[in-house]
Design a protein around this motif. Structure first.
Motif, PDB file in Angstrom:
ATOM      1  N   LEU A   1       0.885  -1.212  -0.161  1.00  0.00           N
ATOM      2  CA  LEU A   1       0.010  -0.047  -0.050  1.00  0.00           C
ATOM      3  C   LEU A   1       0.895   1.135  -0.153  1.00  0.00           C
ATOM      4  O   LEU A   1       0.563   2.278  -0.644  1.00  0.00           O
ATOM      5  CB  LEU A   1      -1.121  -0.040   1.110  1.00  0.00           C
ATOM      6  N   ALA A   2       2.068   1.221   0.658  1.00  0.00           N
ATOM      7  CA  ALA A   2       2.990   2.249   0.975  1.00  0.00           C
ATOM      8  C   ALA A   2       3.535   2.458  -0.605  1.00  0.00           C
ATOM      9  O   ALA A   2       3.873   3.668  -0.754  1.00  0.00           O
ATOM     10  CB  ALA A   2       3.941   2.054   1.991  1.00  0.00           C
ATOM     11  N   GLU A   3       3.682   1.556  -1.403  1.00  0.00           N
ATOM     12  CA  GLU A   3       4.354   1.571  -2.629  1.00  0.00           C
ATOM     13  C   GLU A   3       3.129   2.340  -3.833  1.00  0.00           C
ATOM     14  O   GLU A   3       3.633   3.026  -4.399  1.00  0.00           O
ATOM     15  CB  GLU A   3       4.764   0.273  -3.326  1.00  0.00           C
ATOM     16  N   LEU A   4       1.991   1.897  -3.303  1.00  0.00           N
ATOM     17  CA  LEU A   4       1.002   2.209  -4.342  1.00  0.00           C
ATOM     18  C   LEU A   4       0.545   3.729  -4.266  1.00  0.00           C
ATOM     19  O   LEU A   4       0.105   4.525  -5.127  1.00  0.00           O
ATOM     20  CB  LEU A   4      -0.260   1.306  -4.346  1.00  0.00           C
ATOM     21  N   GLY A   5       0.600   4.282  -3.075  1.00  0.00           N
ATOM     22  CA  GLY A   5       0.246   5.437  -2.852  1.00  0.00           C
ATOM     23  C   GLY A   5       1.055   6.636  -3.567  1.00  0.00           C
ATOM     24  O   GLY A   5       0.459   7.297  -4.300  1.00  0.00           O
ATOM     25  N   PRO A   6       2.385   6.604  -3.515  1.00  0.00           N
ATOM     26  CA  PRO A   6       3.052   7.417  -4.566  1.00  0.00           C
ATOM     27  C   PRO A   6       2.707   7.306  -6.143  1.00  0.00           C
ATOM     28  O   PRO A   6       2.782   8.298  -6.672  1.00  0.00           O
ATOM     29  CB  PRO A   6       4.483   7.210  -4.236  1.00  0.00           C
ATOM     30  N   ILE A   7       2.577   6.040  -6.261  1.00  0.00           N
ATOM     31  CA  ILE A   7       2.257   5.677  -8.018  1.00  0.00           C
ATOM     32  C   ILE A   7       0.879   6.558  -8.116  1.00  0.00           C
ATOM     33  O   ILE A   7       0.746   7.317  -9.251  1.00  0.00           O
ATOM     34  CB  ILE A   7       1.966   4.437  -8.190  1.00  0.00           C
ATOM     35  N   LEU A   8      -0.126   6.253  -7.249  1.00  0.00           N
ATOM     36  CA  LEU A   8      -1.299   7.190  -7.587  1.00  0.00           C
ATOM     37  C   LEU A   8      -1.183   8.589  -7.485  1.00  0.00           C
ATOM     38  O   LEU A   8      -1.723   9.455  -8.437  1.00  0.00           O
ATOM     39  CB  LEU A   8      -2.489   6.660  -6.678  1.00  0.00           C
ATOM     40  N   GLN A   9      -0.321   9.071  -6.580  1.00  0.00           N
ATOM     41  CA  GLN A   9      -0.398  10.566  -6.316  1.00  0.00           C
ATOM     42  C   GLN A   9       0.473  11.157  -7.681  1.00  0.00           C
ATOM     43  O   GLN A   9       0.427  12.376  -8.170  1.00  0.00           O
ATOM     44  CB  GLN A   9       0.650  10.800  -5.132  1.00  0.00           C
ATOM     45  N   GLY A  10       1.234  10.173  -8.177  1.00  0.00           N
ATOM     46  CA  GLY A  10       1.963  10.768  -9.430  1.00  0.00           C
ATOM     47  C   GLY A  10       1.276  10.828 -10.692  1.00  0.00           C
ATOM     48  O   GLY A  10       1.536  11.575 -11.661  1.00  0.00           O
ATOM     49  N   LEU A  11      -0.073  10.222 -10.663  1.00  0.00           N
ATOM     50  CA  LEU A  11      -0.985  10.042 -11.889  1.00  0.00           C
ATOM     51  C   LEU A  11      -2.063  11.519 -11.622  1.00  0.00           C
ATOM     52  O   LEU A  11      -2.805  11.521 -12.631  1.00  0.00           O
ATOM     53  CB  LEU A  11      -1.523   8.865 -11.769  1.00  0.00           C
ATOM     54  N   LEU A  12      -2.087  12.119 -10.776  1.00  0.00           N
ATOM     55  CA  LEU A  12      -2.812  13.110 -10.369  1.00  0.00           C
ATOM     56  C   LEU A  12      -2.524  14.366 -11.297  1.00  0.00           C
ATOM     57  O   LEU A  12      -1.379  14.633 -11.362  1.00  0.00           O
ATOM     58  CB  LEU A  12      -2.741  13.632  -8.916  1.00  0.00           C
ATOM     59  N   LEU A  13      -3.492  15.052 -11.520  1.00  0.00           N
ATOM     60  CA  LEU A  13      -3.572  16.454 -12.436  1.00  0.00           C
ATOM     61  C   LEU A  13      -3.990  17.485 -11.173  1.00  0.00           C
ATOM     62  O   LEU A  13      -4.513  17.247 -10.129  1.00  0.00           O
ATOM     63  CB  LEU A  13      -4.395  16.412 -13.486  1.00  0.00           C
ATOM     64  N   PRO A  14      -3.620  18.785 -11.556  1.00  0.00           N
ATOM     65  CA  PRO A  14      -4.002  19.810 -10.453  1.00  0.00           C
ATOM     66  C   PRO A  14      -5.407  19.573 -10.118  1.00  0.00           C
ATOM     67  O   PRO A  14      -6.343  19.756 -10.967  1.00  0.00           O
ATOM     68  CB  PRO A  14      -3.574  21.201 -11.371  1.00  0.00           C
ATOM     69  N   GLY A  15      -5.767  19.821  -8.984  1.00  0.00           N
ATOM     70  CA  GLY A  15      -6.844  19.677  -8.234  1.00  0.00           C
ATOM     71  C   GLY A  15      -7.492  18.170  -8.078  1.00  0.00           C
ATOM     72  O   GLY A  15      -8.528  18.111  -7.377  1.00  0.00           O
ATOM     73  N   ASP A  16      -6.945  17.148  -8.607  1.00  0.00           N
ATOM     74  CA  ASP A  16      -7.160  16.012  -8.341  1.00  0.00           C
ATOM     75  C   ASP A  16      -6.851  15.610  -6.964  1.00  0.00           C
ATOM     76  O   ASP A  16      -6.075  15.936  -6.173  1.00  0.00           O
ATOM     77  CB  ASP A  16      -6.564  14.839  -9.173  1.00  0.00           C
ATOM     78  N   ARG A  17      -7.758  14.446  -6.209  1.00  0.00           N
ATOM     79  CA  ARG A  17      -7.365  13.812  -5.132  1.00  0.00           C
ATOM     80  C   ARG A  17      -7.342  12.412  -5.121  1.00  0.00           C
ATOM     81  O   ARG A  17      -8.234  11.575  -5.822  1.00  0.00           O
ATOM     82  CB  ARG A  17      -8.595  14.371  -4.100  1.00  0.00           C
ATOM     83  N   VAL A  18      -6.758  11.868  -4.328  1.00  0.00           N
ATOM     84  CA  VAL A  18      -6.615  10.382  -4.134  1.00  0.00           C
ATOM     85  C   VAL A  18      -6.770   9.973  -2.818  1.00  0.00           C
ATOM     86  O   VAL A  18      -6.035  10.735  -1.694  1.00  0.00           O
ATOM     87  CB  VAL A  18      -5.333   9.668  -4.763  1.00  0.00           C
ATOM     88  N   ALA A  19      -7.441   8.869  -2.293  1.00  0.00           N
ATOM     89  CA  ALA A  19      -7.671   8.527  -0.863  1.00  0.00           C
ATOM     90  C   ALA A  19      -7.610   7.211  -0.757  1.00  0.00           C
ATOM     91  O   ALA A  19      -8.092   6.441  -1.671  1.00  0.00           O
ATOM     92  CB  ALA A  19      -8.756   9.211  -0.245  1.00  0.00           C
TER      93      ALA A  19
END
Length: 319
Positions: free
Chosen positions: A233-251
Motif C-alpha cells: 500500500l505504501a508503494e501504491l500511494g506515490p504511484i497514484l499521487q504521481g498520476l494526479l493532475l492539479p485539483g485531483d485527489r486520491v484517498a
C-alpha cells in the motif's frame, strides 16, 4: 413588450455564495429588461445541456436538470444557424420544431453563447417565453448582450476562484491523511467530494471517480504478514499521487481500496485516464481491479463512487 410583473427584491440568503448571488442579480436584471417566463444559465457537456441557474416563473425548470443539447434551440443559435433574438419563433423552423418545446414551450427566444478563456463553448445564457412577444424585443439586444458578457466574466472569475479554493482545500485536508499510503484517508475523501460537489453545482464542470482495489491484499496479509501488505500500500500511494493532475485527489477509502477524484474530466478524458491509472498500477502489482464513473448532474458526486464500484465489480467478473 409589456412591463414585467414586479418581482420582490432579492435579499442574500444565509449561506448563499457570492457567485450565486451575483448570478441571481443578473437574472433579475435580465427579467427586468426582457420579462420572459424563463431565463437560464447553462453548461454544455457532450450531449448534456445542464441547467446551472434558473429564473423560471412556471417553476418547472430548476438547477441540476439535464436536457438534450441537440434538441435545444441554443445549439442552433450557438452554431450561427439562427438569431440570438426571436420575438416569434413560428417563422424560424429550427426554433419552432426543436424537441425542447415538449418540455419548455418556446414561442419567443433570446440566447447568447458563453465561452471559456480558451474560446471553447462553455454553455449559454438564454430566455424563453411560451408565446410570441412584442417585436420591440429586438431593441433590447445591446443591453441583453452586455448582461451575457457579464455572465461570461462572472464564470471566468469563478473558475479562477475554484482553482484557489482547491488549493486552500488541499491544505485543509492535510490532517486527513492515511499513515500507511500517504494519501488522504476516508474522512479526507468525504471532505474532498463535498467540496468538489459544491463547485460542480456552481459551474457544472464534469468530474469523475476511479476506484482501485488490491484484490489479493487479504491473502498477502494472511500469508506474508500485515507488514508486507502495508509495504504494498505504501508503494501504491506515490504511484497514484504521481498520476494526479492539479485539483485531483486520491484517498485510501477502505483497507484494500483507493479512490481517485478527477476534476474537469469528461467522458473521453475519463477513459484515457482510467486506462493510464489501471496500467500503472498493474505494472507494479497485477492483482488490482479498477472501476470508473462520471458524475451525473442530477445525482451529484456523492453517488458517483457507487457507480464506479458497480463498474469495478463488472470488470472483476469479466476479467
Amino acid at each position: 413588450m409589456e412591463a414585467p410583473n414586479p418581482r420582490p427584491p432579492q435579499h442574500a440568503e444565509p449561506g448563499i455564495d457570492a457567485f450565486s448571488g451575483a448570478v441571481r442579480s443578473l437574472m433579475d436584471a435580465l427579467y427586468a429588461i426582457a420579462p420572459l417566463d424563463t431565463w437560464l444559465l447553462t453548461r454544455v457537456e457532450g450531449r448534456d445541456w445542464i441547467i446551472l441557474h434558473a429564473l423560471d416563473q412556471g417553476g418547472t425548470i430548476a438547477p441540476g436538470i439535464v436536457l438534450d443539447w441537440h434538441g435545444s434551440c441554443c445549439i442552433h443559435m450557438a452554431c450561427g444557424d439562427a438569431p440570438s433574438i426571436a420575438p416569434d419563433t413560428s417563422g424560424i423552423p429550427v426554433y419552432r420544431d426543436a424537441p425542447v418545446n415538449h418540455q419548455l414551450p418556446v414561442g419567443a427566444y433570446v440566447g447568447f453563447p458563453l465561452h471559456d478563456r480558451d474560446g471553447n463553448l462553455f454553455g449559454t445564457l438564454c430566455g424563453v417565453h411560451p408565446e410570441p412577444v412584442d417585436p420591440q424585443l429586438h431593441d433590447r439586444y445591446t443591453a441583453l448582450k452586455a448582461l451575457a458578457d457579464t455572465a461570461g466574466h462572472l464564470l471566468a472569475l469563478q473558475r479562477e476562484n475554484d482553482i484557489l479554493d482547491r488549493e486552500r482545500q488541499a491544505t485543509a485536508l492535510l490532517p486527513g491523511s492515511d499513515p500507511v499510503s500517504g494519501t488522504l484517508n476516508r474522512r479526507g475523501w468525504d471532505m474532498a467530494l463535498e467540496g468538489e460537489e459544491e463547485r460542480c453545482q456552481r459551474n457544472g464542470q464534469p468530474c469523475a471517480v476511479v476506484l482501485a482495489e488490491v484484490t489479493d491484499l487479504e491473502a498477502i496479509n494472511r500469508e506474508a504478514g500485515i507488514g508486507q501488505g502495508d509495504r504494498l500500500l505504501a508503494e501504491l500511494g506515490p504511484i497514484l499521487q504521481g498520476l494526479l493532475l492539479p485539483g485531483d485527489r486520491v484517498a485510501r477509502i477502505a483497507g484494500n481500496r483507493f479512490g481517485l477524484l478527477l476534476v474537469d474530466t469528461g467522458p473521453d478524458a475519463l477513459e484515457r485516464r482510467h486506462a493510464e491509472i489501471r496500467t500503472a498500477l498493474r505494472d507494479h502489482h497485477p492483482a488490482i481491479e479498477t472501476g470508473r464513473a462520471l458524475r451525473h448532474p442530477g445525482e451529484g458526486l456523492q453517488h458517483t463512487p457507487h457507480l464506479a464500484e458497480r463498474d469495478l465489480l463488472r470488470q472483476r467478473h469479466t476479467r
